[in-house]
Design an enzyme around this catalytic site. Structure first.
Site, PDB file in Angstrom:
ATOM      1  N   SER A   1       0.823  -1.210   0.000  1.00  0.00           N
ATOM      2  CA  SER A   1       0.000   0.000   0.000  1.00  0.00           C
ATOM      3  C   SER A   1       0.863   1.269   0.000  1.00  0.00           C
ATOM      4  O   SER A   1       0.437   2.320  -0.469  1.00  0.00           O
ATOM      5  CB  SER A   1      -0.943   0.005   1.209  1.00  0.00           C
ATOM      6  OG  SER A   1      -0.178  -0.096   2.384  1.00  0.00           O
ATOM      7  N   SER A   2       2.111   1.164   0.494  1.00  0.00           N
ATOM      8  CA  SER A   2       2.981   2.361   0.521  1.00  0.00           C
ATOM      9  C   SER A   2       3.201   2.892  -0.894  1.00  0.00           C
ATOM     10  O   SER A   2       3.321   4.097  -1.105  1.00  0.00           O
ATOM     11  CB  SER A   2       4.338   2.022   1.114  1.00  0.00           C
ATOM     12  OG  SER A   2       4.233   1.043   2.076  1.00  0.00           O
TER      13      SER A   2
ATOM     14  N   ARG B   1       0.002   4.645  -2.274  1.00  0.00           N
ATOM     15  CA  ARG B   1      -0.203   6.018  -1.776  1.00  0.00           C
ATOM     16  C   ARG B   1       0.601   7.039  -2.567  1.00  0.00           C
ATOM     17  O   ARG B   1       0.377   8.232  -2.481  1.00  0.00           O
ATOM     18  CB  ARG B   1       0.159   6.093  -0.283  1.00  0.00           C
ATOM     19  CG  ARG B   1      -0.878   5.368   0.554  1.00  0.00           C
ATOM     20  CD  ARG B   1      -0.449   5.185   1.975  1.00  0.00           C
ATOM     21  NE  ARG B   1      -1.227   4.104   2.585  1.00  0.00           N
ATOM     22  CZ  ARG B   1      -0.991   3.596   3.758  1.00  0.00           C
ATOM     23  NH1 ARG B   1       0.011   4.047   4.487  1.00  0.00           N
ATOM     24  NH2 ARG B   1      -1.733   2.623   4.233  1.00  0.00           N
TER      25      ARG B   1
ATOM     26  N   LEU C   1       4.462  -8.250 -13.377  1.00  0.00           N
ATOM     27  CA  LEU C   1       3.740  -7.243 -12.589  1.00  0.00           C
ATOM     28  C   LEU C   1       3.289  -6.124 -13.517  1.00  0.00           C
ATOM     29  O   LEU C   1       4.079  -5.661 -14.339  1.00  0.00           O
ATOM     30  CB  LEU C   1       4.673  -6.637 -11.529  1.00  0.00           C
ATOM     31  CG  LEU C   1       5.398  -7.597 -10.598  1.00  0.00           C
ATOM     32  CD1 LEU C   1       6.542  -6.887  -9.893  1.00  0.00           C
ATOM     33  CD2 LEU C   1       4.423  -8.163  -9.571  1.00  0.00           C
ATOM     34  N   GLU C   2       2.038  -5.733 -13.405  1.00  0.00           N
ATOM     35  CA  GLU C   2       1.568  -4.575 -14.188  1.00  0.00           C
ATOM     36  C   GLU C   2       1.720  -3.345 -13.298  1.00  0.00           C
ATOM     37  O   GLU C   2       1.128  -3.289 -12.214  1.00  0.00           O
ATOM     38  CB  GLU C   2       0.111  -4.766 -14.595  1.00  0.00           C
ATOM     39  CG  GLU C   2      -0.098  -5.939 -15.540  1.00  0.00           C
ATOM     40  CD  GLU C   2      -0.844  -7.094 -14.903  1.00  0.00           C
ATOM     41  OE1 GLU C   2      -1.833  -6.849 -14.197  1.00  0.00           O
ATOM     42  OE2 GLU C   2      -0.429  -8.243 -15.102  1.00  0.00           O
TER      43      GLU C   2
ATOM     44  N   LYS D   1      -0.035 -21.670 -19.728  1.00  0.00           N
ATOM     45  CA  LYS D   1       0.709 -21.049 -20.823  1.00  0.00           C
ATOM     46  C   LYS D   1       1.888 -20.255 -20.290  1.00  0.00           C
ATOM     47  O   LYS D   1       2.730 -19.842 -21.050  1.00  0.00           O
ATOM     48  CB  LYS D   1      -0.223 -20.077 -21.559  1.00  0.00           C
ATOM     49  CG  LYS D   1      -1.348 -20.773 -22.292  1.00  0.00           C
ATOM     50  CD  LYS D   1      -2.249 -19.790 -22.974  1.00  0.00           C
ATOM     51  CE  LYS D   1      -2.965 -18.915 -21.958  1.00  0.00           C
ATOM     52  NZ  LYS D   1      -4.121 -18.196 -22.550  1.00  0.00           N
TER      53      LYS D   1
END
Lengths: 254, 203
Positions: free
Chosen positions: B109-110, B113, B134-135, B172
């Site tokens: 969450s850091s 923010r 990771l997007e 996949k």
């Protein structure tokens, strides 16, 4: 204006235009070279460096006190300028950490540093590294030394093809160096590569011995599975590099 | 059941076939309170504005260079994520999830923010092997530096009550060591979707 001068100016203008995004130190190095040679380097330097090659170059060139910039070319090439060394490696082999570790013996030959840095750092991996890196000249003594020390063990570890190649050099020409022992970790890393995971130490820690990893990868042979294993090995080398720097920072901070 | 710290370590000591692998772990502190922190890797796929046309998920493999660029940072370098920009990153860590475990990925969450949203496939299947894509999107109004090695998300591991054949043999996405672009074009449903479509002016 004669043709020679006209051509030189055309090349210089082309180099100036194409090298604008390169670092100032690289542009300074190019300015020291003949125009035709600088133009060839610009073409190679325009492409981003290959990740595995950059990783391996960082590891291989640590013992040498010069700045360098790598470029993906078609063969091994080396130019020393006053600001830095330009090093081209064979781009088609650049995904393979074993082939790219040949940067170290190549640098040793180019700098006249002798074989000791390569023997100390690569140890038993030196044979497969020069074999897969495609370095073929000036190797007689060191390949002979490798064969005498590690020929039997290498033949038992999936490196028969390297042993066969090295035998052509003959052990009679072997020089004397302080060879490190065959690393125990090589077999463990090879099992992990063959199983399909990034080689690692206990509880997720990074590998501790890059030369053992190179031996493990070379032992997988040259088939289709080599490329998948090479990507896992690259990730292991990256983990090793990050871990080394992380630990060094923590040690500095006490 | 969520795995606690002691069991996570015990799983990392098992024989290779059953081992929970999260490597490289730079610090033992990454395993704490029932979760494992994962870090940002060095490889990214930067999404660009296309000059030629929209992304068609049916035919994405064509002309991909028009809207994406692979960027690999050297260790110690950083990358800028501009407002409203989306990049695909990958975890520094490579994972092997045993067949009786699955994991949830939770963004820190850091970062949220600051406007940095970290999304991913959220659930990591039993048997998965590879790094996680990771997007990363900057929803704020100010550019943010991305530093490889930064702790970016947490993995929370759960036991799976009945063993499955494992993702590695079926999925996949098994085995990547860097970010992977969407493989939507490989979905078997596209033939049916095409059959549903009405002819349009540009066909």
């Amino acid at each position: 204006m004669d043709y020679g001068r006209w051509r030189e100016e055309a090349y210089r203008a082309w180099i100036e235009e194409r090298s604008q995004l390169l670092a100032p130190s690289v542009r300074a190095a190019l300015a020291e070279l003949p125009a035709a040679e600088a133009a060839e380097w610009v073409t190679a330097l325009e492409r981003p460096g290959e990740p595995a090659a950059n990783l391996m170059a960082g590891w291989c060139l640590t013992p040498f006190p010069f700045r360098w910039r790598g470029a993906s070319g078609l063969d091994w090439k080396w130019v020393k300028t006053s600001s830095l060394v330009l090093l081209a490696y064979p781009g088609p082999l650049s995904w393979d950490p074993v082939a790219m570790a040949a940067i170290l013996p190549f640098a040793a030959m180019q700098t006249g540093a002798g074989w000791s840095p390569a023997v100390a750092r690569l140890g038993p991996a030196l044979g497969p590294v020069v074999y897969y890196g495609g370095i073929r000249q000036g190797l007689e003594p060191v390949v002979g030394g490798w064969l005498r020390h590690f020929g039997r063990q290498a033949a038992r570890s999936g490196l028969e093809i390297v042993v066969e190649w090295a035998e052509a050099f003959g052990v009679l020409s072997a020089g004397e160096w302080a060879w490190p022992p065959w690393p125990e970790a090589a077999e463990r890393y090879r099992s992990q590569l063959e199983f399909g995971v990034v080689p690692h130490g206990s509880r997720g820690s990074s590998i501790r011995d890059v030369s053992a990893l190179l031996l493990a990868l070379a032992g997988i042979g040259a088939g289709a599975e080599r490329k998948a294993a090479a990507l896992l090995a690259q990730k292991a080398v990256l983990g090793w590099v990050v871990t080394q720097r992380w630990n060094a920072t923590e040690a500095e901070e006490g | 059941m969520v795995l606690g710290e002691q069991e996570l370590w015990e799983r990392m000591d098992r024989r290779l076939e059953d081992r929970l692998v999260v490597t490289p772990l730079l610090s033992a502190k990454q395993v704490s309170g029932g979760s494992v922190d994962v870090r940002l890797g060095t490889e990214f796929i930067v999404l660009k504005r296309s000059a030629r046309g929209p992304i068609n998920p049916m035919t994405m493999s064509e002309g991909a260079a028009d809207y994406q660029e692979r960027v690999v940072l050297d260790v110690g370098q950083r990358m800028v994520l501009h407002p409203n920009q989306l990049v695909l990153g990958a975890t520094l860590e490579f994972l092997q999830i045993p067949a009786d475990l699955m994991a949830y990925v939770i963004g820190r969450s850091s970062w949220g923010r600051l406007g940095l949203i970290v999304a991913t496939a959220i659930m990591v299947q039993p048997g998965y092997r590879g790094s996680l894509t990771l997007e990363l999107a900057n929803l704020g109004d100010t550019p943010i530096y991305l530093y490889p090695g930064t702790r970016i998300a947490q993995l929370v591991f759960h036991t799976v009550s009945s063993l499955t054949a494992g993702y590695a043999q079926q999925g996949k996405y098994s085995g990547p060591v860097g970010p992977e672009f969407s493989k939507l074009a490989q979905d078997p449903d596209w033939k049916n979707i095409q059959g549903l479509a009405l002819p349009t002016d540009d066909e």
